[in-house]
Design a protein around this motif. Structure first.
Motif, mmCIF file in Angstrom:
data_model
loop_
_atom_site.group_PDB
_atom_site.id
_atom_site.type_symbol
_atom_site.label_atom_id
_atom_site.label_comp_id
_atom_site.label_asym_id
_atom_site.label_seq_id
_atom_site.Cartn_x
_atom_site.Cartn_y
_atom_site.Cartn_z
ATOM 1 N N ALA A 27 0.812 -1.214 0.000
ATOM 2 C CA ALA A 27 0.000 0.000 0.000
ATOM 3 C C ALA A 27 0.843 1.260 0.000
ATOM 4 N N ALA A 28 2.085 1.143 0.460
ATOM 5 C CA ALA A 28 2.935 2.325 0.598
ATOM 6 C C ALA A 28 3.643 2.719 -0.694
ATOM 7 N N GLU A 29 3.520 1.908 -1.736
ATOM 8 C CA GLU A 29 4.241 2.183 -2.983
ATOM 9 C C GLU A 29 3.376 1.818 -4.184
ATOM 10 N N ALA A 30 3.246 2.732 -5.126
ATOM 11 C CA ALA A 30 2.403 2.504 -6.301
ATOM 12 C C ALA A 30 2.961 1.373 -7.161
ATOM 13 N N VAL A 31 2.053 0.646 -7.804
ATOM 14 C CA VAL A 31 2.463 -0.435 -8.705
ATOM 15 C C VAL A 31 3.239 0.136 -9.879
ATOM 16 N N GLY A 32 4.317 -0.539 -10.259
ATOM 17 C CA GLY A 32 5.097 -0.128 -11.415
ATOM 18 C C GLY A 32 5.223 -1.255 -12.416
ATOM 19 N N ASP A 34 7.380 -1.716 -14.547
ATOM 20 C CA ASP A 34 8.781 -2.111 -14.687
ATOM 21 C C ASP A 34 9.439 -2.338 -13.322
ATOM 22 N N ALA A 35 8.632 -2.597 -12.305
ATOM 23 C CA ALA A 35 9.156 -2.744 -10.954
ATOM 24 C C ALA A 35 10.101 -3.932 -10.856
ATOM 25 N N ARG A 36 11.110 -3.782 -10.018
ATOM 26 C CA ARG A 36 12.049 -4.890 -9.815
ATOM 27 C C ARG A 36 11.370 -5.986 -8.993
ATOM 28 N N ALA A 37 11.923 -7.175 -9.070
ATOM 29 C CA ALA A 37 11.270 -8.365 -8.526
ATOM 30 C C ALA A 37 10.904 -8.240 -7.051
ATOM 31 N N GLY A 38 11.819 -7.732 -6.231
ATOM 32 C CA GLY A 38 11.601 -7.695 -4.788
ATOM 33 C C GLY A 38 11.035 -6.402 -4.265
ATOM 34 N N SER A 39 10.501 -5.558 -5.135
ATOM 35 C CA SER A 39 9.961 -4.267 -4.722
ATOM 36 C C SER A 39 8.478 -4.377 -4.379
ATOM 37 N N PRO A 40 8.010 -3.608 -3.375
ATOM 38 C CA PRO A 40 6.561 -3.574 -3.118
ATOM 39 C C PRO A 40 5.767 -3.116 -4.331
ATOM 40 N N ALA A 41 6.393 -2.341 -5.212
ATOM 41 C CA ALA A 41 5.719 -1.862 -6.422
ATOM 42 C C ALA A 41 5.421 -2.994 -7.396
ATOM 43 N N ASN A 42 6.020 -4.160 -7.172
ATOM 44 C CA ASN A 42 5.792 -5.308 -8.052
ATOM 45 C C ASN A 42 4.611 -6.162 -7.580
ATOM 46 N N ILE A 43 4.080 -5.864 -6.398
ATOM 47 C CA ILE A 43 3.022 -6.687 -5.811
ATOM 48 C C ILE A 43 1.660 -6.061 -6.101
ATOM 49 N N VAL A 44 0.741 -6.858 -6.624
ATOM 50 C CA VAL A 44 -0.619 -6.365 -6.885
ATOM 51 C C VAL A 44 -1.643 -6.964 -5.929
ATOM 52 N N ALA A 45 -1.330 -8.089 -5.303
ATOM 53 C CA ALA A 45 -2.282 -8.701 -4.376
ATOM 54 C C ALA A 45 -1.563 -9.684 -3.457
ATOM 55 N N VAL A 46 -2.096 -9.819 -2.246
ATOM 56 C CA VAL A 46 -1.621 -10.842 -1.306
ATOM 57 C C VAL A 46 -2.840 -11.485 -0.669
ATOM 58 N N GLY A 47 -2.758 -12.787 -0.415
ATOM 59 C CA GLY A 47 -3.884 -13.489 0.172
ATOM 60 C C GLY A 47 -3.455 -14.720 0.934
ATOM 61 N N LEU A 48 -4.435 -15.538 1.302
ATOM 62 C CA LEU A 48 -4.211 -16.745 2.080
ATOM 63 C C LEU A 48 -4.658 -17.945 1.262
ATOM 64 N N THR A 49 -3.820 -18.962 1.191
ATOM 65 C CA THR A 49 -4.131 -20.104 0.333
ATOM 66 C C THR A 49 -3.691 -21.413 0.962
ATOM 67 N N ARG A 50 -4.284 -22.490 0.465
ATOM 68 C CA ARG A 50 -3.813 -23.839 0.771
ATOM 69 C C ARG A 50 -3.341 -24.524 -0.506
ATOM 70 N N ASP A 51 -3.417 -23.834 -1.605
ATOM 71 C CA ASP A 51 -2.924 -24.337 -2.886
ATOM 72 C C ASP A 51 -1.432 -24.027 -2.981
ATOM 73 N N PRO A 52 -0.593 -24.885 -3.434
ATOM 74 C CA PRO A 52 -0.867 -26.240 -3.952
ATOM 75 C C PRO A 52 -0.435 -27.323 -2.979
ATOM 76 N N PHE A 53 -0.542 -27.088 -1.680
ATOM 77 C CA PHE A 53 0.009 -28.004 -0.692
ATOM 78 C C PHE A 53 -0.928 -29.189 -0.436
#
Length: 375
Positions: A27-32, A34-53
Motif C-alpha cells: 500500500a505504501a508504494e504505487a504499482v510499477g 517495470d518494478a524490480r522483482a523484490g519491490s513492493p511496487a511489483n506486488i498487486v495482491a496478497v492473500g491466504l491459500t492452501r494451494d498447492p500443498f
C-alpha cells in the motif's frame, strides 16, 4: 485485523502476520509495470491459500506484475517480520500481471450475445451508469430490507463509480448521484437512449484509493439501483443456451477449493474454483487507462479450474455473480461478486471478487430469485 466474514479460525497467526506485512508494504508504494522483482511496487495482491500443498497447510499467496522468486519476497519481508520468520514463512508466488476492474467499452463476447437490449431484463447481461461509460454485468436482483424496494446489484465501478481518495473525502460535483439512470444495455454496448433506462442509482459502498492505509480499503465493490422496470423473469439469470434459469437466494461462504461458476456479459458461462481468501488487491482502471486505483481487502481469488488455459473473466464481466458449482444441495448458492481480473496481456485464469455475505450486509439487501431453497 481479521474480518467477521472471512473464515480465519484455521489460519495460523504467523501466516496472517506475513500477509499483513506484505499488504502494508504494498500500500505504501504505487504499482510499477517495470518494478524490480523484490519491490513492493511489483506486488498487486496478497492473500491466504492452501494451494498447492497436499497436506492443506496455509501459506501467503503473492501476486506480482513481473517475475519474482520466493527469495526476492523473503528479502522484502525480513525487515518487516524478522529474518527467521521471513525464511520459514510458506509463500506461493503468481506472476499475474496487472489486475484491473473489468468494465469494458468494446470487447468480444461469448454467445448468446449478452450485450443486447433484453426485456424482461435479467442477471448476467450488459448494464452500466448513463455517464460512467463502458459496460459491466448485471449481477442479480435484490430487495432492500429497510424499504422493500427491488434493486439491481452490480459493482460500484459499473453502476456508480463513487470513489474517494481518503475516508474523509466528500463527493465532487460531477460524481454520479442518487437517482442517476442505469441502462441496459450499458453505454459501452449502445445503451444511451431513455428507453434503455431500467433503474435509478440508490446506494453504494465507496471505493478507496490504494495509496491509503490498507486497513481503510473497501471490503466490497458493490452498488444497487432501484428498479424502474419489473417483470417476473427479472429474477433469473441468462445461461449459455439463451435460457433463463434460477439460482438460490441464500449464500454460501467461500472456502479454498470451492468450485464455482458465473454468467458474465463478455465470457458468458465460465467455471473456476476459489484458491485464496482474505485477499488484499489493488484494482487498476479498465482498458489500461490511468487514474484511480482502488484498494480492496477481504476479497477472494477465483482461478480457472483446470490450470491457466483460458480467461475466466474479461472486461465487461465485472458485476457477475459467482455461484457454487458443486452438484450438491448447495449448488447454485451465491458466493461472491466479481470485481476485477488480471490484464488480458498477462497469464490467464485469475479474477478477484467480493464476498456476497459482506455485500448483502453492507448494502442491507437480500438476493431475489424465483428459486425457494430448502430450509
Amino acid at each position: 485485523m481479521p474480518h467477521e466474514d472471512t473464515p480465519y479460525a484455521e489460519v495460523p497467526p504467523r501466516i496472517l502476520a506475513g500477509r499483513d506485512a506484505l499488504a502494508e508494504a504494498m500500500a505504501a508504494e504505487a504499482v510499477g509495470v517495470d518494478a524490480r522483482a523484490g519491490s513492493p511496487a511489483n506486488i498487486v495482491a496478497v492473500g491466504l491459500t492452501r494451494d498447492p500443498f497436499p497436506d492443506g497447510q496455509w501459506a501467503v499467496s503473492v501476486h506480482v506484475v513481473n517475475a519474482a522468486t520466493t527469495a526476492d519476497l523473503r528479502a522484502l519481508l525480513a525487515p518487516l517480520v524478522g529474518e527467521a520468520t521471513a525464511q520459514e514463512l510458506p509463500l506461493v508466488v503468481h506472476v499475474t500481471g496487472m489486475v484491473r476492474q473489468q468494465r469494458a467499452s468494446a470487447q468480444r463476447v461469448a454467445l448468446p450475445d449478452r450485450t443486447k437490449k433484453r426485456r424482461p431484463y435479467c442477471a448476467g447481461i450488459s448494464t452500466g451508469h448513463i455517464r460512467v461509460g463502458g459496460s459491466g454485468t448485471l449481477g442479480c436482483l435484490a430487495v432492500r430490507q429497510t424499504t422493500g424496494e427491488t434493486v439491481v446489484l452490480s459493482n460500484n465501478h459499473v453502476i456508480a463509480l463513487r470513489t474517494r481518495i481518503s475516508p474523509t473525502d466528500q463527493p465532487g460535483k460531477d460524481d454520479p448521484k442518487i437517482g442517476d439512470q442505469i441502462l441496459q444495455p450499458g453505454p459501452g454496448d449502445g445503451g444511451v437512449k431513455a428507453d434503455n433506462s431500467v433503474a435509478f442509482l440508490e446506494s453504494w459502498v465507496p471505493l478507496v484509493e490504494a495509496s491509503q492505509p490498507e486497513g481503510t480499503w473497501a471490503l466490497v465493490d458493490a452498488a444497487v439501483a432501484r428498479c424502474a422496470v419489473l417483470a417476473p423473469k427479472s429474477r433469473l439469470v441468462l445461461d449459455d443456451q439463451d435460457s433463463l434459469i434460477p439460482f438460490h437466494g441464500r449464500h454460501r461462504s467461500a472456502t479454498v477449493g470451492l468450485e464455482v461458476r458465473k454468467y458474465g456479459r463478455t465470457t458468458g458461462l465460465t467455471r473456476g474454483r476459489v484458491t485464496e481468501i482474505g485477499v488484499k488487491v489493488r484494482l487498476h482502471p479498465p482498458d489500461g487507462s490511468a487514474g484511480f486505483v482502488a484498494g480492496m481487502r477481504e476479497q477472494i481469488t477465483v482461478a480457472e479450474n483446470k490450470g491457466p488455459k483460458e480467461f475466466i473473466s474479461l472486461g465487461g464481466d465485472s458485476g457477475s455473480l459467482w455461484i457454487a458449482d458443486t452438484g450438491d444441495n448447495l449448488d447454485g448458492w451465491p458466493v461472491a461478486l466479481l470485481c476485477g481480473g488480471n490484464d488480458e496481456k498477462g497469464p490467464a485464469g485469475k479474477c478477484f471478487a467480493s464476498r456476497i455475505e459482506t455485500v448483502k450486509r453492507m448494502l442491507d439487501i437480500q438476493l431475489l430469485t424465483e428459486y425457494d431453497p430448502p430450509a
